[in-house]
Every structure is written in C-alpha cells, then in structure tokens.
Enzyme design. Structure first.
Site, PDB file in Angstrom:
ATOM      1  N   ASP A 178      -2.230  -7.768  -5.593  1.00  0.00           N
ATOM      2  CA  ASP A 178      -2.551  -6.642  -4.983  1.00  0.00           C
ATOM      3  C   ASP A 178      -3.090  -5.375  -5.677  1.00  0.00           C
ATOM      4  OD1 ASP A 178      -3.002  -5.206  -2.386  1.00  0.00           O
ATOM      5  OD2 ASP A 178      -1.223  -5.001  -1.570  1.00  0.00           O
ATOM      6  N   CYS A 180       0.641  -1.356   0.096  1.00  0.00           N
ATOM      7  CA  CYS A 180       0.055   0.106  -0.074  1.00  0.00           C
ATOM      8  C   CYS A 180       0.750   1.175   0.111  1.00  0.00           C
ATOM      9  CB  CYS A 180      -0.897   0.001   1.091  1.00  0.00           C
ATOM     10  SG  CYS A 180      -1.161  -1.238   2.225  1.00  0.00           S
ATOM     11  N   LYS A 191     -14.619  -4.963   5.715  1.00  0.00           N
ATOM     12  CA  LYS A 191     -14.202  -5.966   4.537  1.00  0.00           C
ATOM     13  C   LYS A 191     -15.252  -6.864   4.056  1.00  0.00           C
ATOM     14  CE  LYS A 191     -11.846  -8.926   7.766  1.00  0.00           C
ATOM     15  NZ  LYS A 191     -10.400  -9.764   7.796  1.00  0.00           N
ATOM     16  N   HIS A 238      -8.607  -1.617  -0.387  1.00  0.00           N
ATOM     17  CA  HIS A 238      -7.353  -2.419  -0.595  1.00  0.00           C
ATOM     18  C   HIS A 238      -8.104  -3.790  -1.387  1.00  0.00           C
ATOM     19  CE1 HIS A 238      -4.265  -0.873   2.185  1.00  0.00           C
ATOM     20  NE2 HIS A 238      -5.441  -0.432   2.949  1.00  0.00           N
ATOM     21  N   GLN A 257       1.701 -10.868  -3.615  1.00  0.00           N
ATOM     22  CA  GLN A 257       0.047 -10.856  -3.584  1.00  0.00           C
ATOM     23  C   GLN A 257      -0.481  -9.997  -5.111  1.00  0.00           C
ATOM     24  OE1 GLN A 257       0.496  -7.797  -0.251  1.00  0.00           O
ATOM     25  NE2 GLN A 257      -1.260  -8.966   0.720  1.00  0.00           N
ATOM     26  N   HIS A 287      -4.937  -1.239  -5.385  1.00  0.00           N
ATOM     27  CA  HIS A 287      -5.413  -0.052  -4.245  1.00  0.00           C
ATOM     28  C   HIS A 287      -6.377   0.792  -5.243  1.00  0.00           C
ATOM     29  CE1 HIS A 287      -2.427  -1.625  -2.019  1.00  0.00           C
ATOM     30  NE2 HIS A 287      -3.011  -1.552  -0.946  1.00  0.00           N
ATOM     31  N   ARG A 338       7.163 -11.206   5.061  1.00  0.00           N
ATOM     32  CA  ARG A 338       6.847 -11.114   6.736  1.00  0.00           C
ATOM     33  C   ARG A 338       7.145 -12.188   7.403  1.00  0.00           C
ATOM     34  NH1 ARG A 338       0.327 -10.112   5.086  1.00  0.00           N
ATOM     35  NH2 ARG A 338       0.704  -7.952   3.928  1.00  0.00           N
TER      36      ARG A 338
END
Length: 640
Positions: free
Chosen positions: A383, A334, A469, A515, A381, A385, A363
RNA sequence: GCCCACGUAGCUCAGUCGGUAGAGCAUUUGCAUGGUAAGCAAAAGGUCACCGGUUCAAAUCCGGUCGUGGGCUCCA
C-alpha cells in the site's frame, strides 16, 4: 421503407414499415440462409425472427462471428430450461443468459439438483435434439404475457414483465416450451450440437441475499467439437494450476482450521517466496522516491470514526475493547499514513510525499467468499499513499502507471486490461469532493493512460464515492484476467483529516491524496503467480533454486562443498543426501519443480564439475562448478 | 451470511446393511551404494473435524458448531 447497408457498402431496400430479418437474409442469396446464425443491424444483434425498421448497417453473422456464440449459448440455455421443465414440472423459471464461457439458467425448485439430476437433464437435452425444433418469436401485450405467466405460476417472469418499460414483450417458443425472452435466438436447434451441462449451485434471485435462493445450472456450448474440447481442456488446466493444490504440493502455505478461515500460515518455502517479492518491491520503492513507513495493527476506534470507515465499513472490521476503550484491527492503512504525514507542517516544497508500507490488514469477509489465497481475512497490501499538490497530480499518476507496468513485466505479465472508473454524471450528489476536482483527476488519469498509448475501458459510474480510479488487470499464462494494480484518488480523507500543506502564498491548502497498490495483496499475488507459473517459478522466485544430488553417499562430501559454494554466492541451494536411488531423488525434485538439480558423482568430484539438470528440460550435461555458479547468478539477476 | 456437497493416518482416498477402522504414498528402522522421474522388507502411525442426541452398539442415523469446496445479476 427499410434500407440496409451491407458491409461492402451496397444498399438494399425493402417495402413496408418493417421487414423480418429472415427475409432480408434470404434476399441476399440462398447460401446465406444456410450458414447464417443471426445478423447485426445497426450494431445490434438481431435474430431471424425479429423485424427491423428504418435505416442501418446490416451484417450477417455466421458461426465464426463472436456474437453468434452468445446466440447459441442463449438458445442452449432455453433447451436446458425445456429439459428441466419436462423433468421437474414444478420448477419456476428465472433467467437464463449467455455468459463469458457459456450460459446458465436459474430455477426455483423445491430440492436442489443433484449430480444425477444434471446427468438426466443433459441426456433429456440430447433427446430433444434428435428431432429438430424451430424457434419462433411472438410479440405479446404485457397484459397477455402477465395472464399467461400468472396462469403458469411463473412469479419471476411476472416480476420481470413489470420491469420492462415497453408496452409489448416478446416470447420465444421452442417445441412446447415457451419463455419470456428478448432474444436473440437461433433459427432452430440444428446448430446445437456440442454442449455440456457443467455444474449447479445456489444463486440468489437477482444476486440479492434478501431474495429467494434459486438453483443455477451452468453449461457451455460451442459450434465446433474442437472448441468445446479445448474449453474443457482449459478448465482441466486451470484445475491443475490451482494454487491451493500447488501450495500444498510445493509446501508454500496453509490455512489452518485451528486458526480460522481466511488466515494464512506461510511455511518456510512460501515465506521465502513472499520475502523475495516484498524485498524486491521495497528496493524499487526506495528507488522511486517512496519512504517506507510502518503503522500499528490496532488503533483506537476514534481514528476510524474520523476516517469515516466506522460508518460504512464497520461490518467488515474486527473490533475489541481494551480497558473500556474501543479498538479496531486495521482494515486499511490510509489513516495510519495520514497520521505520519501530520506529524509536522508540510511546505509545498516537501511535496509530493510518498509513504509505502507492506501493510497487513484484517477484514471480516463473509465466510462463504473465502478462497485460498485469493480471498482471505488477513492480508498484506503493498500500500502507498501519495500526498501532492494538484499541479503534481498528473506526474504522479504517470509515475505510478510506469511503476506498475515495470513490476508486472518482471513477473512475466505482458498483457493488460486497463479500466478507468469515473463518476456517474447523473448522480453527482453521491460523490465526495468538488466537480472541478473530479474533472481534473479524471483528466489526469485518462491522459496518463493515453500518453502510454494503452487502450482502456471507460467505466462510467464505477468510481468509488471518494474518487476516480485506474485498475489494471493482468492476463495470465492461460489467458485469465486478474486485477492487481489500483490507483485511486481520494477527495474524502484529506477533508476529514484536514491534511494540508503551506503553499507558496502562505495559505494552508488541502493535499491531493492518491491511494495506490501495485500487487494488491501479497497473499493474493502469490496465489496468482502460482497459477500463472503453474508452480514452476522462475529461478529468482523459486524457494529452492538448486538441489544437489550426490549419486552415492560416498560423494556427499563433494556435494557439500558444492552446496557451500552456492550458498556463499547467495543461491538458495540444498542437498538431498538421503539413502535413496538417484532416480528417486530426481523424481522428487522434479515434482517439486526445483529449477536446477546438480547430480554429482565420481566423475564430477574428480574434475570439479557438476552435472546440471533443469526442471522440465532434462540433463544439460556437465560443466565446471564455477561456470555453473556464474550462470545461475546471472539468471537470478535477469529475473528470467 | 445464504444454498448444496464434503470433512476418516502427515498426504491422496476405500470403508457395504449401525457391530470400536483399511490401502498407497510419506515417516522410522533394517537391507541395498544405486548415474538422470518411484529398489526391497518390517515397524510405527487414527478423539473417524468438534459438541450433543437416538441406539445394547455410531466413522456410519439425527441436530448443532467449525472448516473446506462449487456458487450467489455478464441481467427478460
């Protein structure tokens, strides 16, 4: 006076303040008493031993009613505890609930259970069953219960009693075994027939790593032998589909000790599979109006202080020092996407802006939680946004939901579970963002799901602090749920980074940020897909789509021309021209679950044909090479 | 991270009581040219995860490290 309403609408009355459930069931007729396991009063499961009062609906539960299975399993866990207390008198009891596929009971013992212990425990349980034991329920004052369990040295039970808000507690007796328990339980052990003690493992008291480590024994129980056998078969099937096992057999990926746990090496076959998934997704992203971006893998720690990750996530971040400056290996994408957004001033006319990245993040997961591809320390990911105005929010959620379901369908997932996680209204203060923002966001999410007509579970209090979410779980080929998609609002980062746009009125306003990951982690997704397909990937995903097998070395040149024709049309093909018998090479291709095998010998070479064999389906007969290529190309395109 | 178990050839696994390691598959080389799920033979292949300790002697016993596996509130 007690009044119950039976499922057929008829009412029954009983004198007195309360009445025992057994009495109620008996009053309905003798045959009910024989077949009933428990009952449902006012939508609560109650057992024969409990007393009900007031008015409410009443339904007798029999073997086939799902709640009965919980009752059986809970009672079987008591039987297990009885056996453990008999064999290990010093064992301290913790809790023993019924769970999804069985039950467990936690014990505090000096030495962990060995596999032999488990066998002894199971046979002790079977011995107990030789003579029928009745369950009975007693209501004790808390004081009495505390005195009793203190005398027994049951410290965990004392802790539990202290947490019970009522003034009285219930205990259940079975033979000479007595346990603090809310029930419900069986009437007697006669129902316990088909059970199995499965495994044992360490488990913290209350799941809290600061509390003592207990020894948990897992087991399962069913009313019918057939159901138990089927369950055990399912477990075996899941083991066969284990992506770690298949990953090795199919040569997809490896986790190397030399590099460390949770770090995946993608072998060529796994890489092509991953590439196929990623490339397909990228095509779709562009179609849906996303822009692809790329962000660096490390960044100065300051960025992560601004985002707030440093404060609450630093235990999970890899950090390093370079020339006196702290750097962070990115655990999330992000902040990077936000920086790209901030490269210029945005007008409301520019919005929504949708950035997507196959963002590889690292992580620091606890070593004990690492698991194949499903739980790793480095992963990618899919991912994205979305930066938009409040008015656009609803449409963006709709589109994301559609996108997710469209992608899932391509991978053969057609059953879903949708969860909507919203605030805990009692703890407003723990959330970032204004209540009216939350209201709007929660409403947008909910109406999107409703518009699609999907059932969903409302998870009150499950929202992350920064926003509500939607999570989508898919159900795989053998019925297991996997969480993939998540669509999350974020009221935190726009403020922290002051991400804004210039609105119609010339004012700068904060964007609404969403997200969104569809597959979640590509690593995990490949693991899930491997188990879902049991390693036999559909043609479009198969690392090797077609293997050519010349019958004899003499036919290798013809095989080679077939190979070249396939490769030219974009088919992932290879030839196995080793000096092995055809049966041997077919066997190997079958074990590697290659969708198509083309056997070519003299006959085929003369006529320009190929003998097609499909994985698991055997010989499909001969056809012209051109026809086969047409078929296979179509099949790839159809993603079937 | 914590509890337990495990770590031996590329893979799957034997290895007894402490006495310097073995099988099958895979690999390589011969022979065999075989039509839809394992042809025959030979050779090569090991820092017994790593580090330390005990011992005349350690794959084996002890300690540590790393890795892997089963788990770690579905709540009396």
């Amino acid at each position: 006076m007690v009044e119950i309403t039976l499922p057929d609408g008829s009412k029954q009355r009983y004198d007195g303040e309360s009445v025992e459930v057994r009495e109620v069931v008996a009053s309905l007729g003798d045959n009910w008493l024989k077949t009933a396991i428990a009952a449902e009063f006012d939508n609560h499961v109650v057992d024969f031993h409990q007393r009900i009062s007031g008015e409410g609906s009443f339904k007798v539960l029999r073997e086939s009613d799902p709640p009965s299975l919980d009752v059986l399993r809970h009672s079987t866990s008591h039987l297990l505890a009885h056996a453990v207390k008999t064999l290990f008198p010093n064992a301290k009891l913790a809790i023993g609930p019924s769970i999804q596929d069985g039950f467990y009971y936690d014990f505090d013992v000096e030495k962990p259970f060995t596999p032999e212990d488990l066998e002894r425990i199971e046979s002790a349980m079977r011995d107990f069953l030789k003579t029928r034991m009745d369950f009975s329920r007693e209501v004790w004052s808390k004081e009495k219960a505390k005195d009793y369990f203190a005398a027994e040295g049951e410290a965990y039970k004392l802790e539990l009693i202290d947490e019970i808000p009522d003034s009285d507690v219930s205990v259940y007796r079975m033979g000479n075994f007595l346990d603090l328990c809310a029930g419900p339980h069986l009437d007697s052990t006669k129902w316990i027939k088909h059970f199995k003690v499965l495994s044992s493992a360490g488990a913290y008291w209350r799941g809290d790593s600061s509390k003592p480590m207990l020894q948990r024994i897992y087991g399962t129980a069913f009313y019918k032998k057939k159901d138990l056998d089927e369950h055990l078969k399912r477990l075996a099937e899941a083991e066969k589909r284990d992506h770690r096992k298949l990953g090795k057999i199919l040569d997809l990926f490896e986790v190397r000790e030399e590099a460390g746990g949770g770090l995946v090496f993608w072998n060529p076959k796994g890489s092509i599979l991953r590439e196929t998934i990623e490339q397909y997704l990228k095509e779709k992203l562009l179609e849906k109006g996303y822009e692809l971006v790329l962000t660096p893998h490390i960044a100065r720690a300051e960025l992560w202080s601004t985002s707030g990750h440093f404060d609450y996530y630093s235990d999970n971040m890899y950090t390093m020092e370079v020339e006196g400056q702290d750097y962070v290996l990115k655990p999330m994408n992000c902040p990077g996407h936000i920086l790209i957004y901030q490269r210029k001033l945005h007008s409301y006319r520019d919005l929504p802006v949708r950035f997507a990245e196959m963002g590889t993040v690292y992580r620091r997961e606890l070593s004990g939680t690492l698991h194949g591809l499903l739980r790793v320390r480095g992963f990618t990911q899919d991912d994205a946004h979305i930066f938009c105005t409040p008015e656009q929010l609803s449409a963006e959620v709709d589109a994301s939901l559609d996108f997710a379901l469209e992608i899932m369908a391509d991978y053969g997932f057609d059953e879903f579970k949708i969860e909507l996680s919203v605030r805990d209204p009692k703890k407003q203060e723990k959330y970032a963002g204004e209540p009216d923002e939350w209201d709007a966001a929660e409403k947008a999410l909910e109406s999107s799901i409703r518009r699609k007509g999907f059932p969903f579970t409302l998870m009150e209090g499950e929202a992350v602090f920064y926003g509500p979410k939607i999570d989508i779980k898919v159900i795989d080929a053998i019925g297991r749920p996997w969480q993939l998609t998540t669509i999350q609002f974020d009221f935190n980062l726009p403020k922290r980074f002051n991400i804004n746009y210039v609105d119609r009125d010339g004012e700068r306003k904060l964007v609404v940020m969403v997200h969104r990951a569809l597959l979640g982690s590509v690593e995990r997704f490949v693991g899930i897909l491997t188990e879902h397909y049991a390693g036999a990937f559909p043609l479009w995903l198969a690392p090797v789509q077609c293997r050519i097998l010349p019958v004899t070395s003499e036919r290798a040149p013809y095989g080679k021309s077939v190979l070249e024709a396939l490769i030219e049309r974009g088919v992932r093909a290879e030839m196995d021209e080793r000096d092995e018998k055809i049966g041997y090479r077919i066997r190997e291709a079958e074990l590697q679950k290659i969708p198509y095998m083309l056997v070519v010998g003299g006959k085929e070479a003369e006529t320009g044909e190929v003998a097609v064999r499909a994985h698991g389906r055997g010989d499909l007969g001969r056809r012209k090479l051109g026809d086969f290529i047409g078929e296979i190309v179509d099949e790839v395109r159809s993603k079937r």
